[in-house]
Design a protein around this motif. Structure first.
Motif, PDB file in Angstrom:
ATOM      1  N   GLY A 290      36.787  44.233  30.323  1.00 31.48           N
ATOM      2  CA  GLY A 290      37.212  42.915  30.407  1.00 31.48           C
ATOM      3  C   GLY A 290      38.063  42.510  31.921  1.00 31.48           C
ATOM      4  N   LEU A 291      38.816  43.352  32.236  1.00 28.65           N
ATOM      5  CA  LEU A 291      39.573  43.123  33.702  1.00 28.65           C
ATOM      6  C   LEU A 291      38.479  42.817  34.789  1.00 28.65           C
ATOM      7  CD1 LEU A 291      42.352  45.721  33.603  1.00 28.65           C
ATOM      8  CD2 LEU A 291      42.574  42.993  33.375  1.00 28.65           C
ATOM      9  N   TYR A 292      37.553  43.838  34.793  1.00 26.26           N
ATOM     10  CA  TYR A 292      36.698  43.654  35.821  1.00 26.26           C
ATOM     11  C   TYR A 292      35.832  42.613  35.786  1.00 26.26           C
ATOM     12  CZ  TYR A 292      38.183  48.072  38.030  1.00 26.26           C
ATOM     13  OH  TYR A 292      39.053  49.056  38.594  1.00 26.26           O
ATOM     14  N   LEU A 293      35.279  42.035  34.722  1.00 26.25           N
ATOM     15  CA  LEU A 293      34.408  40.979  34.375  1.00 26.25           C
ATOM     16  C   LEU A 293      35.345  39.975  34.686  1.00 26.25           C
ATOM     17  CD1 LEU A 293      32.443  41.939  31.191  1.00 26.25           C
ATOM     18  CD2 LEU A 293      31.504  41.546  33.304  1.00 26.25           C
ATOM     19  N   GLY A 294      36.373  39.506  34.231  1.00 31.04           N
ATOM     20  CA  GLY A 294      37.182  38.438  34.659  1.00 31.04           C
ATOM     21  C   GLY A 294      37.685  38.455  36.051  1.00 31.04           C
ATOM     22  N   ARG A 295      37.900  39.444  36.867  1.00 28.70           N
ATOM     23  CA  ARG A 295      38.382  39.607  38.073  1.00 28.70           C
ATOM     24  C   ARG A 295      37.178  38.824  39.176  1.00 28.70           C
ATOM     25  NH1 ARG A 295      38.211  39.208  42.567  1.00 28.70           N
ATOM     26  NH2 ARG A 295      38.989  40.505  44.405  1.00 28.70           N
ATOM     27  N   TYR A 296      35.659  39.544  38.907  1.00 27.05           N
ATOM     28  CA  TYR A 296      34.827  39.106  39.508  1.00 27.05           C
ATOM     29  C   TYR A 296      33.733  38.104  39.179  1.00 27.05           C
ATOM     30  CZ  TYR A 296      36.258  43.379  41.984  1.00 27.05           C
ATOM     31  OH  TYR A 296      37.154  44.186  42.729  1.00 27.05           O
TER      32      TYR A 296
END
Length: 535
Positions: free
Chosen positions: A112-118
């Motif tokens: 979730g963090l990485y999908l939201g970040r990038y």
């Protein structure tokens, strides 16, 4: 877990200086693989046997990790790394389908963090769908809809979605601020450069990119101190690697108005004024430098035209003034002149001498700008030079009702340019007389202070305001009280005096207080000359 790589424009001063290592699919997925493996090891450390689904999840994890390490991600579409993140959510869902259970549900936060970040808000949508369909729904089907199970699954999915949404919103705000800052930085007419502590270019704005194109038409490797079409203030001398402004800044030096020329085409080359400031970390250690490059081409060209004009006019004026002065002196030698005519001719002589001094000062400043003053050094009696300067100033002192006093040793021999030193002393003494009211006093002293000869000119004049002291030696600058009292001068005398003194490796200092007078001290190195001796 993997994400797409991001890269900012090199011309944007507000981009992140160092590359985002977690943007590389191999790195991001490796972090997730280590955490997944830790969950499996801790869960099945004892005699407990796992079911088929965790084994399938482990197999999928191996495939995803190998793909993250092996695929040429730079050649794939930007959305491709998102597939790995979705596979990680599926892996978590499989890990959950086991009676033993485990802590893998919390790992949904990572995709979730990485999908939201990038991927921004699209990444949040993918996180919500992936977590719900690939992790939440299978777990509910496997364990049933009892309260504790629904609570575990629902909270894990919602936390993953919330984390993805939070980081996507934060990145969106930062990106907008970055674009605004980039627009502001790129709109200024000053080249800006940021270096790290190793002298590596971290970022620059568009304006500096234009300057780089002139200085390094063949390209630049992005490190401080590289040689290129960079010249010193004279426009012809190539700047060495150690003298490059970036090299000086990378060494921790701070400076202002270092002038250089970039480019070799007379039509397109630019003159730049460079300033640098050190960047320090929270512990006060050197952490890089910021440089500003201001285009001063028009100013430099105007100075060149001005200097050429001043030099040309001064040379043209010198010959007729010499003739006027000479013939007027010849007329004054006649005995049959009426008193009124003699008085008028004396006025002509005084004003001619004043113009000759002004022309000489202008020529001196032109020489300084072109190639510096050439000093003709020889052994000379500094005491005699000072006494003669005071003697020449006595008529002006009497006319202004100023008491003039001199104190020197009988002799003090130094290797100097006697004419130039006499000019400097003349300037100081005449200034002291001009700025001293009637009834005042001017004292000129010569002595030795340690290894230096010291000439002191002290007056009881109007003094100099503290705010004016820093600009006292600036060319063509005059103090306010000089203009208010209409004291003659163009603001060249002290500038010339300083250039003469510094040309002899000396220094000039001033102490002053408004209403109490001023004291100028000139210190010249003795250079092994004998001390004052008997006359």
């Amino acid at each position: 877990m993997a994400v797409g790589e991001s890269a900012g424009d090199h011309g944007d001063l507000t981009t992140t200086p160092s590359p985002d290592v977690f943007a590389r699919p191999a790195v991001a997925q490796s972090v997730c693989t280590v955490l997944f493996a830790l969950d499996l090891v801790l869960r099945f450390a004892g005699p407990v046997e796992s079911g088929p689904w965790p084994r399938a999840g482990a197999a999928l994890l191996v495939v995803v990790t190998v793909a993250a390490l092996a695929l040429p991600w730079r050649r794939l579409p930007p959305w491709a790394p998102a597939v790995l993140a979705v596979c990680d959510l599926a892996t978590i869902g499989m890990f959950r389908l086991d009676a033993v259970g485990g802590g893998s549900a919390v790992l949904m936060v990572l995709p979730g963090l990485y999908l939201g970040r990038y991927y921004g808000r699209r990444g949040v949508v993918v996180t919500a769908l992936g977590a719900a369909v690939l992790a939440g729904a299978p777990s509910l089907a496997y364990f049933g809809w009892d309260g504790p199970n629904v609570s575990r699954i629902l909270l894990s999915v919602l936390v993953a979605i919330a984390a993805s949404l939070a980081i996507a919103s934060a990145v969106s705000r930062l990106e907008r601020q970055r674009r605004v800052s980039a627009a502001i930085v790129d709109s200024v007419d000053v080249g800006l450069v940021l270096l790290d502590d190793d002298g590596v270019y971290q970022a620059m704005n568009r304006r500096h990119g234009d300057f780089m194109g002139l200085a390094y038409p063949g390209g630049h490797a992005g490190r401080a101190g590289q040689l290129g079409l960079v010249y010193s203030a004279d426009g012809t001398t190539e700047v060495s690697a150690d003298e490059m402004p970036t090299a000086l800044a990378a060494q921790g030096q701070e400076f202002d108005d270092v002038r250089i020329w970039v480019g070799d085409d007379p039509l397109t080359r630019r003159a730049l004024s460079v300033s640098a400031r050190v960047v320090r970390d929270s512990g006060g250690r050197f952490d890089g430098a910021a440089l500003a490059y201001k285009d001063v081409t028009d100013f430099m060209r105007a100075l060149s035209v001005k200097d050429e004009f001043v030099s040309s006019v001064s040379h043209e004026l010198r010959t007729p003034l010499t003739s006027i002065h000479g013939y007027t002196q010849l007329l004054l030698e006649r005995d049959d002149l009426p008193a009124q005519a003699r008085a008028q001719l004396e006025v002509v002589v005084r004003n001619t001498e004043r113009l000759q001094r002004l022309v000489g000062d202008l020529l001196h400043t032109s020489q300084l700008d072109e190639d510096g003053v050439q000093f003709q050094r020889c052994e000379a009696d500094l005491a005699e030079i000072v006494r003669q300067a005071v003697q020449a100033a006595e008529p002006a002192a009497r006319e202004n009702d100023v008491h003039l006093e001199v104190s020197t040793p009988p002799h003090l021999v130094l290797k100097v340019d006697a004419q130039r030193i006499a000019q400097a002393v003349d300037n100081l003494v005449s200034n002291a007389i001009k700025y001293t009211p009637r009834g005042g006093e001017v004292v000129v002293e010569l002595g030795i202070d340690a290894d230096r000869a010291e000439i002191t000119v002290r007056d009881t004049g109007v003094g100099i305001d503290a705010a004016d002291r820093d600009r006292l030696f600036t060319r063509f600058w005059r103090a306010r009280h000089a203009e208010e009292q209409s004291i003659q001068g163009v603001g060249l005398g002290l500038n010339i005096t300083r250039s003469i003194v510094e040309g002899h490796a000396g220094r000039i200092d001033v102490e002053s207080e408004v209403g109490r007078g001023s004291t100028f001290r000139v210190r010249l190195p003795l250079d092994g000359a004998p001390a004052a001796g008997p006359g």
